[in-house]
Design an enzyme around this catalytic site. Structure first.
Site, PDB file in Angstrom:
ATOM      1  N   HIS A 108      -8.450   3.854  19.671  1.00 36.09           N
ATOM      2  CA  HIS A 108      -7.538   2.871  20.278  1.00 36.09           C
ATOM      3  C   HIS A 108      -7.903   2.536  21.722  1.00 36.09           C
ATOM      4  O   HIS A 108      -7.680   1.418  22.161  1.00 36.09           O
ATOM      5  CB  HIS A 108      -6.093   3.367  20.147  1.00 36.09           C
ATOM      6  CG  HIS A 108      -5.638   3.387  18.718  1.00 36.09           C
ATOM      7  ND1 HIS A 108      -5.665   4.526  17.944  1.00 36.09           N
ATOM      8  CD2 HIS A 108      -5.226   2.387  17.897  1.00 36.09           C
ATOM      9  CE1 HIS A 108      -5.260   4.238  16.715  1.00 36.09           C
ATOM     10  NE2 HIS A 108      -4.980   2.942  16.662  1.00 36.09           N
ATOM     11  N   GLU A 147       2.032  -7.761  12.111  1.00 40.52           N
ATOM     12  CA  GLU A 147       1.751  -6.720  11.122  1.00 40.52           C
ATOM     13  C   GLU A 147       2.269  -7.198   9.764  1.00 40.52           C
ATOM     14  O   GLU A 147       3.388  -7.689   9.656  1.00 40.52           O
ATOM     15  CB  GLU A 147       2.429  -5.408  11.549  1.00 40.52           C
ATOM     16  CG  GLU A 147       2.498  -4.327  10.488  1.00 40.52           C
ATOM     17  CD  GLU A 147       1.141  -3.816  10.019  1.00 40.52           C
ATOM     18  OE1 GLU A 147       0.327  -3.435  10.884  1.00 40.52           O
ATOM     19  OE2 GLU A 147       0.891  -3.797   8.792  1.00 40.52           O
ATOM     20  N   ASP A 160       1.689 -12.345   7.610  1.00 38.68           N
ATOM     21  CA  ASP A 160       0.255 -12.310   7.385  1.00 38.68           C
ATOM     22  C   ASP A 160      -0.468 -12.777   8.649  1.00 38.68           C
ATOM     23  O   ASP A 160      -0.181 -13.857   9.170  1.00 38.68           O
ATOM     24  CB  ASP A 160      -0.068 -13.222   6.204  1.00 38.68           C
ATOM     25  CG  ASP A 160      -1.525 -13.139   5.811  1.00 38.68           C
ATOM     26  OD1 ASP A 160      -1.809 -12.532   4.772  1.00 38.68           O
ATOM     27  OD2 ASP A 160      -2.375 -13.680   6.550  1.00 38.68           O
ATOM     28  N   GLN A 179       0.822  -1.206   0.000  1.00 37.87           N
ATOM     29  CA  GLN A 179       0.000   0.000   0.000  1.00 37.87           C
ATOM     30  C   GLN A 179       0.860   1.262   0.000  1.00 37.87           C
ATOM     31  O   GLN A 179       2.065   1.195   0.202  1.00 37.87           O
ATOM     32  CB  GLN A 179      -0.899  -0.006   1.241  1.00 37.87           C
ATOM     33  CG  GLN A 179      -0.119  -0.174   2.545  1.00 37.87           C
ATOM     34  CD  GLN A 179      -0.916  -0.848   3.642  1.00 37.87           C
ATOM     35  OE1 GLN A 179      -2.135  -0.891   3.595  1.00 37.87           O
ATOM     36  NE2 GLN A 179      -0.234  -1.358   4.650  1.00 37.87           N
ATOM     37  N   ASP A 224      -6.837  -5.057  14.672  1.00 43.83           N
ATOM     38  CA  ASP A 224      -6.751  -3.640  14.314  1.00 43.83           C
ATOM     39  C   ASP A 224      -6.386  -3.569  12.839  1.00 43.83           C
ATOM     40  O   ASP A 224      -5.236  -3.391  12.477  1.00 43.83           O
ATOM     41  CB  ASP A 224      -5.676  -2.979  15.186  1.00 43.83           C
ATOM     42  CG  ASP A 224      -5.601  -1.478  14.950  1.00 43.83           C
ATOM     43  OD1 ASP A 224      -6.429  -0.948  14.192  1.00 43.83           O
ATOM     44  OD2 ASP A 224      -4.704  -0.843  15.534  1.00 43.83           O
ATOM     45  N   PRO A 262      -5.658  -5.025   1.693  1.00 41.53           N
ATOM     46  CA  PRO A 262      -4.729  -5.907   2.403  1.00 41.53           C
ATOM     47  C   PRO A 262      -5.335  -6.540   3.656  1.00 41.53           C
ATOM     48  O   PRO A 262      -4.992  -7.654   4.026  1.00 41.53           O
ATOM     49  CB  PRO A 262      -3.576  -4.975   2.797  1.00 41.53           C
ATOM     50  CG  PRO A 262      -3.672  -3.808   1.890  1.00 41.53           C
ATOM     51  CD  PRO A 262      -5.105  -3.679   1.511  1.00 41.53           C
ATOM     52  N   THR A 269      -7.117  -2.667   8.509  1.00 45.14           N
ATOM     53  CA  THR A 269      -7.415  -1.505   7.675  1.00 45.14           C
ATOM     54  C   THR A 269      -8.873  -1.487   7.243  1.00 45.14           C
ATOM     55  O   THR A 269      -9.511  -0.454   7.296  1.00 45.14           O
ATOM     56  CB  THR A 269      -6.522  -1.497   6.427  1.00 45.14           C
ATOM     57  OG1 THR A 269      -6.575  -2.803   5.836  1.00 45.14           O
ATOM     58  CG2 THR A 269      -5.097  -1.168   6.783  1.00 45.14           C
TER      59      THR A 269
END
Lengths: 483, 379
Positions: free
Chosen positions: B62, B106, B137, B31, B155, B162, B157
């Site tokens: 958050h 992540e 992943d 991205q 958390d 993705p 996107t």
């Protein structure tokens, strides 16, 4: 005409798109204006090149310009003497191979696990099948490749046979010793026809099994729309140096449409260019994805993933590592059940599920992200649905007893009997489990108890059974009077 | 020179933030990552042109993605954060002394790199000795875990692009396995206001209900997210977020928060009627008496998500539509009359305000197409 960057058909269509010629010819939608809903659905660009044969676009039945050039480029890319663009699917390519090689009464040596299009060709031309002993892997429940010894045996029994047909690779990626088969067949004066529907990538990838043309086969039917990336129903027929292409063209024209779709032809043209230029990188990536998925699925436990481990030098001479076939019997589920759960619960569509296996088709268009989803879904299916192994038939391969030629049986006086009561009769039609479209029963074959059980089991498990006149597959047409 | 960052929340609605300068810009494998400095929101991080967090309003999202679990689950020690490369969720987690280990998975290393270099909280979060960062992943990572975590934070996107895999049934099912017997999962679910986005929320909610015995949605307002209004999912094996809230115990931990508090916790689970209707939640549930005990009983015998009994009884009122649904239909109707666009308008509409799918390795996202088809308004 050897520059693989060129796309003669697509380029001619592109020129015509801008030429603003007034169309007083078919198709009647006239660049889409006559069917607005269809144009919105497929897009203006698409409809504007849905054209008919005309001088600038050549003619599929008699190619002299752009189609001839595109076919020549394809032949060069595939290492063939000649390439024919087919618009009736690989079915039409397979049938053209047989119809241009065998006449009525001629014998064709073939394995049992052929596609239904082969049986169709035998019904059309009246050739007689000589089945090579087809061995199965009882653990996986699939038919394997053609062993050289078994071919020799068939040739010894039927030295007058005209040709041998080989599936290479099979749907599951199993390959035979094609080079040796060609050597033996040619030594005995037989032609070698290869149903290479699942092997387009063999011509472009690295470290993959040998392709039919490279092995010296006489003809090969290649499904460009499978691993090659062209539109569904477009296909290629390749021929080697000892085949007369003009005769093949005549045979193709017996059954192929005279209004060949330019959408399909252009897709063949563009897909060939992509394969020739980028095929090596593309299939390296496909192989990586498949290998990753194979490792991950093995780690879940319960599933058995097909791999190079199957290679045994005879019935599995080689294995196509881009294929991701998974045997599901270890978690107590039929392949078709896993196939259904994947779609219904996880929104994942795989290519097919048969009694013991699923096949996930990994191709040119896949991403790692989606592979992760597939693996996770299989992991979840095991966690949530695993059950004891009992009660599953482990194989669906049954050696046939051929009583009549397919043509004789198909055109004989027939009677419809309930499948359960068809034991001992001779079938007048085909019963297939689809996909993968391999016959359980062909016209002219004895109906036996194990065959009936396989049909009933496949029906109960939700396989799509086809080929019979009765769409519910409750009745079977058999040859009247018995034999 | 005025530099305006613009994000299209729908084809007809945009959010503009005046930026003073661009702090960071890079294209990763997955991205486009950018960080801007703005007068109103401080620094803000965008992925593929969509605001992920701003320094000023980021505390809302958050805090709501972390603290509600601690106020319900009695003893959270092992936490998994899927996504969250910006570090803010981790920043909230490390405030709990009882937390012994935080695994962060992540996908995009460059997000972590950008956040550590340019955003507050990130550096301190990832430097904490309890934190382990895995660049991989999330779907693959979770698949390999069994009964390891007390709490999972998803958390991500968004449901297209993705992060797509993190909204699927297989992922949520793997999370179920990765959690301990009384584990809790909090996930962002998207905006419930614009119809297209609500559609994703409803799908995710119904998938979640097939994977967990207790699935509840809760809300918060996040000024810089589309519609400014956001939903979260509380997925749990044992504890109900309302019935099992231990307000006193949480307050005694003494964590100072800016948005979250325990009365707000209760209120956050009380949803507007149009959302209840879309999610199939029976409104006005008498929580103290009838509903909660029944659910507890159900959760005990909960074995497999395919078990029909496992899903709490639902009562979907007839003839209830969200106001925005009607509004959007009206909009697309109008667009058609004007003949502005030859492409189906609802597809255009969808493409803009859900995170785009232009992951580099992939040119088109089938999911997005499906969504478009599912959502054809009556013409």
């Amino acid at each position: 005409m050897t520059d693989q960057n060129q796309t003669p058909i697509a380029t001619a269509l592109e020129l015509l798109r801008h030429a603003r010629i007034v169309p007083f010819d078919v198709p009647g939608h006239k660049r889409g204006r006559g069917n607005r809903e269809l144009t919105e659905f497929l897009g203006k660009r698409c409809l504007s090149v849905d054209l008919n044969s005309m001088k600038p676009l050549d003619n599929l039945t008699h190619p002299v310009s752009v189609i001839r050039d595109a076919e020549a480029l394809a032949a060069a890319a595939f290492g063939a003497q000649h390439a024919f663009f087919m618009v009736g699917g690989t079915t039409s390519a397979v049938q053209a191979m047989i119809l241009s090689t065998c006449r009525r009464g001629d014998k064709l040596i073939l394995p049992r696990n052929v596609h239904s299009s082969v049986i169709g060709a035998l019904i059309l031309c009246g050739a007689e099948p000589v089945y090579v002993k087809t061995r199965a892997d009882s653990r996986l429940g699939i038919a394997l490749g053609m062993a050289v010894e078994d071919l020799k045996d068939a040739i010894t029994r039927h030295p007058e046979a005209k040709a041998v047909l080989v599936n290479n690779p099979t749907y599951y990626g199993i390959c035979s010793d094609l080079r040796e088969i060609v050597r033996i067949a040619h030594r005995h004066g037989l032609r070698v026809l290869v149903d290479e529907a699942h092997g387009t990538h063999f011509y472009f990838g690295e470290g993959l099994p040998v392709s039919a043309m490279a092995a010296g086969a006489d003809m090969a039917a290649v499904s460009m729309h499978k691993s090659g990336g062209s539109l569904t129903q477009s296909s290629l027929l390749l021929t080697g140096p000892d085949v007369n292409p003009r005769h093949v063209r005549q045979v193709i024209n017996l059954t192929q449409t005279t209004s060949g779709s330019y959408l399909l032809l252009a897709s063949l043209d563009i897909a060939r260019k992509n394969l020739a230029l980028n095929g090596r990188a593309v299939f390296r990536r496909v192989k990586e994805l498949a290998e990753y998925a194979r490792r991950e699925i093995e780690q879940i436990g319960g599933y058995a993933v097909f791999s190079k481990d199957l290679v045994n030098g005879t019935t599995v001479y080689d294995f196509d590592e881009t294929k991701l076939s998974v045997n599901t019997l270890g978690i107590g589920l039929a392949g078709i059940e896993v196939y259904d759960i994947l779609r219904d619960d996880y929104e994942i569509q795989v290519e097919f599920g048969d009694i013991g296996n699923i096949l996930a088709y990994i191709s040119i268009g896949d991403t790692m992200k989606n592979v992760e989803r597939l693996v996770s879904a299989l992991s979840e299916i095991r966690r949530l649905h695993q059950r004891p192994k009992a009660g599953l038939l482990e194989t669906e391969y049954i050696p046939p007893e051929v009583v009549l030629s397919p043509q004789e049986a198909f055109y004989a006086e027939k009677a419809a009997v309930p499948i359960e009561k068809a034991g001992g009769t001779v079938s007048a039609e085909t019963v297939m489990s689809y996909p993968p479209g391999i016959p359980i029963l062909c016209p002219g074959e004895r109906v036996t108890r194990p065959i009936i059980e396989t049909i009933l089991y496949a029906r109960e498990k939700g396989c799509l059974l086809t080929g019979t006149e009765d769409l519910t597959v409750s009745y079977l047409n058999v040859v009247k009077g018995g034999l | 020179m005025a530099l305006w960052f613009t994000e299209a929340h729908t084809p007809d609605v945009r959010l503009c933030i005046r930026a003073e300068r661009q702090i960071f810009s890079a294209e990763s494998r997955y991205q486009r990552i950018e960080i801007f400095q703005s007068p109103q929101f401080g620094r803000f991080l965008t992925l593929d042109g969509l605001v992920m967090l701003t320094e000023r309003d980021g505390f809302i999202y958050h805090e709501m993605m972390t603290h509600p679990a601690f106020a319900v689950g009695p003893d959270i020690r092992h936490v998994l954060v899927v996504g969250g490369g910006d570090g803010w969720a981790v920043h909230e987690l490390i405030r709990y002394n009882g937390v012994e280990r935080i695994d962060v998975v992540e996908l995009d290393e460059m997000v972590v790199h950008a956040a550590r270099g340019h955003l507050m909280h990130a550096a301190s979060a990832f430097d904490d000795s309890r934190v382990r960062l895995f660049i991989q992943d999330g779907v693959a990572f979770v698949r390999r875990c069994r009964g390891e975590y007390d709490f999972i934070v998803v958390d991500s996107t968004g449901p297209v692009g993705p992060g797509e895999g993190l909204f699927t049934r297989e992922f949520l099912g793997c999370c179920f396995s990765a959690l301990k017997e009384d584990g809790i999962l909090l996930s962002q679910m998207g905006s419930p206001y614009y119809e297209k986005s609500m559609d994703f929320v409803a799908r995710t909610f119904s998938r979640a209900k097939k994977c967990f015995p207790i699935v509840r949605a809760y809300q918060a307002h996040v000024p810089t997210y589309p519609s400014g209004y956001w939903l979260f999912g509380f997925l749990s094996k044992k504890y109900d977020p309302v019935r099992d809230l231990q307000a006193g115990r949480w307050q005694s931990i003494g964590i100072k928060t800016r948005y979250y508090n325990t009365p707000l916790h209760l209120g956050a689970f009380a949803l507007p009627s149009y959302i209840n209707a879309r999610l199939g939640i029976a409104p006005d549930m008498p929580r103290e008496e009838g509903f909660a005990p029944t659910q507890a009983k159900r959760s005990e015998k909960f074995t497999t998500p395919r078990d029909e009994e496992a899903t709490p009884a639902q009562e979907v009122p007839d003839e209830v539509f969200s106001p925005c649904e009607k509004q959007n239909d009206g909009i697309s109707q109008k667009r058609n009359e004007q003949g502005e666009s030859t492409a189906p308008p609802e597809q255009n509409r969808g493409e803009d305000f859900v995170p785009p799918s232009d992951e580099q390795e992939e040119d088109f996202a089938p999911t997005q197409d499906e969504q478009g088809e599912d959502h054809v308004p009556p013409l």
